[in-house]
Design a protein around this motif. Structure first.
Motif, PDB file in Angstrom:
ATOM      1  N   GLN A  49      -1.639   6.424  -5.037  1.00  0.00           N
ATOM      2  CA  GLN A  49      -1.043   7.676  -5.488  1.00  0.00           C
ATOM      3  C   GLN A  49       0.474   7.640  -5.325  1.00  0.00           C
ATOM      4  N   LYS A  50       0.942   7.065  -4.209  1.00  0.00           N
ATOM      5  CA  LYS A  50       2.377   7.014  -3.962  1.00  0.00           C
ATOM      6  C   LYS A  50       3.096   6.170  -5.016  1.00  0.00           C
ATOM      7  N   GLN A  51       2.438   5.055  -5.398  1.00  0.00           N
ATOM      8  CA  GLN A  51       3.094   4.131  -6.324  1.00  0.00           C
ATOM      9  C   GLN A  51       2.971   4.555  -7.786  1.00  0.00           C
ATOM     10  N   PHE A  52       1.840   5.206  -8.135  1.00  0.00           N
ATOM     11  CA  PHE A  52       1.585   5.465  -9.555  1.00  0.00           C
ATOM     12  C   PHE A  52       1.534   6.941  -9.938  1.00  0.00           C
ATOM     13  N   PHE A  53       1.321   7.810  -8.973  1.00  0.00           N
ATOM     14  CA  PHE A  53       1.177   9.228  -9.318  1.00  0.00           C
ATOM     15  C   PHE A  53       2.050  10.103  -8.427  1.00  0.00           C
TER      16      PHE A  53
ATOM     17  N   ASN B 244       9.369   2.709  -8.618  1.00  0.00           N
ATOM     18  CA  ASN B 244       8.035   3.309  -8.503  1.00  0.00           C
ATOM     19  C   ASN B 244       7.407   3.278  -9.888  1.00  0.00           C
ATOM     20  N   PHE B 245       6.067   3.063  -9.942  1.00  0.00           N
ATOM     21  CA  PHE B 245       5.420   2.875 -11.246  1.00  0.00           C
ATOM     22  C   PHE B 245       5.012   4.174 -11.939  1.00  0.00           C
TER      23      PHE B 245
ATOM     24  N   ALA C 166     -14.900   0.606  -6.461  1.00  0.00           N
ATOM     25  CA  ALA C 166     -13.471   0.685  -6.764  1.00  0.00           C
ATOM     26  C   ALA C 166     -12.828   1.812  -5.979  1.00  0.00           C
ATOM     27  N   VAL C 167     -13.518   2.976  -5.920  1.00  0.00           N
ATOM     28  CA  VAL C 167     -12.954   4.130  -5.221  1.00  0.00           C
ATOM     29  C   VAL C 167     -12.885   3.875  -3.712  1.00  0.00           C
ATOM     30  N   VAL C 168     -13.982   3.332  -3.146  1.00  0.00           N
ATOM     31  CA  VAL C 168     -14.050   3.129  -1.701  1.00  0.00           C
ATOM     32  C   VAL C 168     -13.082   2.048  -1.232  1.00  0.00           C
ATOM     33  N   LEU C 169     -13.030   0.933  -1.990  1.00  0.00           N
ATOM     34  CA  LEU C 169     -12.253  -0.224  -1.549  1.00  0.00           C
ATOM     35  C   LEU C 169     -10.759  -0.074  -1.790  1.00  0.00           C
ATOM     36  N   SER C 170     -10.363   0.751  -2.798  1.00  0.00           N
ATOM     37  CA  SER C 170      -8.938   0.828  -3.099  1.00  0.00           C
ATOM     38  C   SER C 170      -8.233   1.721  -2.094  1.00  0.00           C
ATOM     39  N   ASP C 171      -6.933   1.444  -1.927  1.00  0.00           N
ATOM     40  CA  ASP C 171      -6.121   2.230  -1.004  1.00  0.00           C
ATOM     41  C   ASP C 171      -5.558   3.410  -1.783  1.00  0.00           C
ATOM     42  N   LEU C 172      -6.320   4.519  -1.807  1.00  0.00           N
ATOM     43  CA  LEU C 172      -5.973   5.636  -2.679  1.00  0.00           C
ATOM     44  C   LEU C 172      -4.609   6.242  -2.339  1.00  0.00           C
ATOM     45  N   GLY C 173      -4.287   6.283  -1.067  1.00  0.00           N
ATOM     46  CA  GLY C 173      -3.006   6.863  -0.662  1.00  0.00           C
ATOM     47  C   GLY C 173      -1.830   6.096  -1.246  1.00  0.00           C
ATOM     48  N   GLU C 174      -1.891   4.753  -1.086  1.00  0.00           N
ATOM     49  CA  GLU C 174      -0.813   3.908  -1.601  1.00  0.00           C
ATOM     50  C   GLU C 174      -0.750   3.985  -3.124  1.00  0.00           C
TER      51      GLU C 174
END
Lengths: 251, 264
Positions: free
Chosen positions: B37-41, B231-232, B27-35
């Protein structure tokens, strides 16, 4: 509602032609029964004979279908009577103890004193301690019922009833739910009470207690009193067939 | 294969841990962490939501829920006693009320109170504004649920308890108050907590009444910011706020239960 007036000199319990039906089943078929002041009457009989129902009728936990019951000269079967006043003068001890599990031993002994007799907290506590002393467990006042043995619980239940200063005590098979080694403690407390002159009606299977402590023994079967008399005589020389049959099984 | 049951259990548990680890890493490797964070955090949005999200929104949610729960509990108590009453009409009335409000969606009750009442009685509305509507709606719905819970709790107290209390000369109402109801509430503490948590979330329906800056509660507050910012992040913030309410509540109740168990 009538304020019950005790009649001095009247018998403690006087039951006349009592009938009780559960639905269409007749449990008591015309009982005449009598306990004098200071007397200890033991009621024995096979299960289903109606002995517990008779006892429960005396403080109206069961409402009789017909007949009359007088307690200290007051007709408690009169529908206008203040039942709570009568009940606070009759101590009741159950087979299953029925202590209040959410209250400590002290709480069990004081709640009715405070709520029914309007005693102050300190006065109620003082009376409670005196009665815990009497039943032999003064050190348990802060314990909760779940942490006590069956024998201790039943002795607390007796102390709880005594704390209301009852004129008489009703015992509904008080030792039947106890482990055999705990029965003696409870019987000893009851014997002390009898020796102090307490009026007692005891439904029991303890023939030894009935013989030693009882002034009168009543044998019930199938909703009727078949035989009554001095305990040692009834136990040694039963007149009725069914008394003989019953005693031969339990003795 | 010669393997003791103990060894087999250890192996099976080991495999479970490995699978869990693989899922988390994937989950960590495959997800787009940057996006993500921008959308949810988005920290700017989070900062902008303070302090109103706590001082107004969280406060209002707690207030609406607490008032609704207290009213519902009182109503539930009355309904439960009516359900157990020997008087027929009391029982029928209580049963009808319970069936009605238990079956309705809370949404409908909120609409009826906020929109229906002014239509039915022109020029009038439920007193107390949003707080009034929330208290009444949550209380009616929650009360209907809690009535059945309380009734079950009262019936779970052994009859010997009432007999013992009555034998000591207590009148019926005193025996109920001092002996039966305290024991019933210990039994029903877990389902009542459940109901309180459900009401906390249902309190968001008060948005149907409309709201101002002063009366907004968590869900509406989050939705407002969401609409402004596209934004979420606000949803994450208000979700955490709901957990701030419910998790400590569960902890307190667990403590209470443990204490009641010791006395049992």
């Amino acid at each position: 509602m009538t304020e019950p007036q005790i009649k001095p000199g009247a018998p403690a319990i006087d039951v006349n032609d009592l009938h009780k039906y559960f639905g269409s089943h007749e449990v008591l078929k015309g009982i005449d029964f009598h306990v004098d002041n200071g007397e200890v009457v033991c009621v024995i009989g096979p299960s289903g004979s109606g002995k517990s129902t008779l006892l429960r009728c005396v403080n109206l936990l069961e409402v009789p279908t017909s007949g009359s019951i007088f307690v200290e000269g007051v007709e408690i079967t009169d529908p206008d009577i203040d039942v709570d006043k009568i009940r606070s003068r009759i101590g009741m001890v159950f087979q299953s103890f029925n202590l209040f599990p959410h209250l400590s031993v002290m709480g069990n002994l004081t709640i009715a004193q405070q709520r029914v007799k309007n005693r102050s907290k300190s006065e109620a506590a003082q009376i409670a301690r005196k009665n815990l002393e009497k039943v032999g467990i003064p050190e348990k006042e802060d314990a909760y019922p779940a942490h006590l043995s069956g024998g201790q619980q039943q002795r607390v239940a007796i102390a709880r009833a005594l704390s209301m200063d009852p004129d008489m005590m009703l015992f509904d098979e008080p030792t039947s739910a106890l482990d055999p080694e705990l029965v003696g403690d409870v019987l000893a407390v009851m014997k002390d009470l009898a020796n102090e002159g307490m009026t007692m009606m005891v439904v029991t299977h303890e023939m030894g207690f009935a013989r030693e402590v009882g002034d009168k023994l009543v044998f019930m079967d199938d909703g009727l009193i078949l035989e009554e008399g001095v305990p040692s005589q009834v136990l040694a020389d039963p007149q009725h067939d069914r008394t003989q049959a019953f005693l031969s099984k339990v003795l | 294969m010669a393997m003791s049951p103990r060894k087999r259990a250890q192996l099976s548990r080991g495999i479970q841990y490995v699978v869990l680890l693989v899922v988390v890493v994937a989950a960590v490797v495959l997800s787009d962490l940057g996006e993500l964070q921008k959308q949810f955090f988005d920290t700017d949005i989070v900062t902008a939501m303070f302090p109103e999200v706590i001082t107004t929104a969280l406060r209002n949610t707690v207030l609406y829920t607490a008032c609704g729960f207290v009213f519902g509990l009182a109503l539930g108590m009355v309904l439960a006693l009516m359900r157990l009453s020997p008087v027929g009409p009391y029982r029928w009335l209580a049963t009808g009320f319970i069936e009605f409000f238990r079956g309705l969606p809370a949404l409908v009750v909120f609409i009826a109170l906020s929109v229906g009442v002014p239509i039915a009685f022109p020029g009038r509305e439920v007193p107390g504004g949003n707080l009034g509507v929330a208290t009444l709606a949550l209380g009616l719905v929650g009360g209907a649920y809690m009535a059945e819970t309380i009734r079950a709790g009262i019936q779970a107290v052994p009859t010997g308890q009432v007999e013992a209390a009555r034998s000591l000369g207590m009148p019926q109402t005193r025996a109920m108050r001092s002996i039966v109801i305290p024991q019933a509430f210990r039994i029903i503490l877990p389902p009542l907590t459940n109901e309180l948590i459900l009401l906390t979330k249902d309190s968001s329906l008060v948005y149907l009444t409309g709201y101002t800056l002063a009366t907004v509660e968590l869900a509406s507050f989050g939705r407002e910011v969401l609409n402004q910012e596209k934004n979420f992040t606000p949803l994450v913030v208000i979700s955490l706020c709901y957990l701030i309410i419910t998790v400590p509540l569960s902890v307190v109740v667990r403590r209470l239960e443990a204490r009641a168990d010791r006395a049992r």
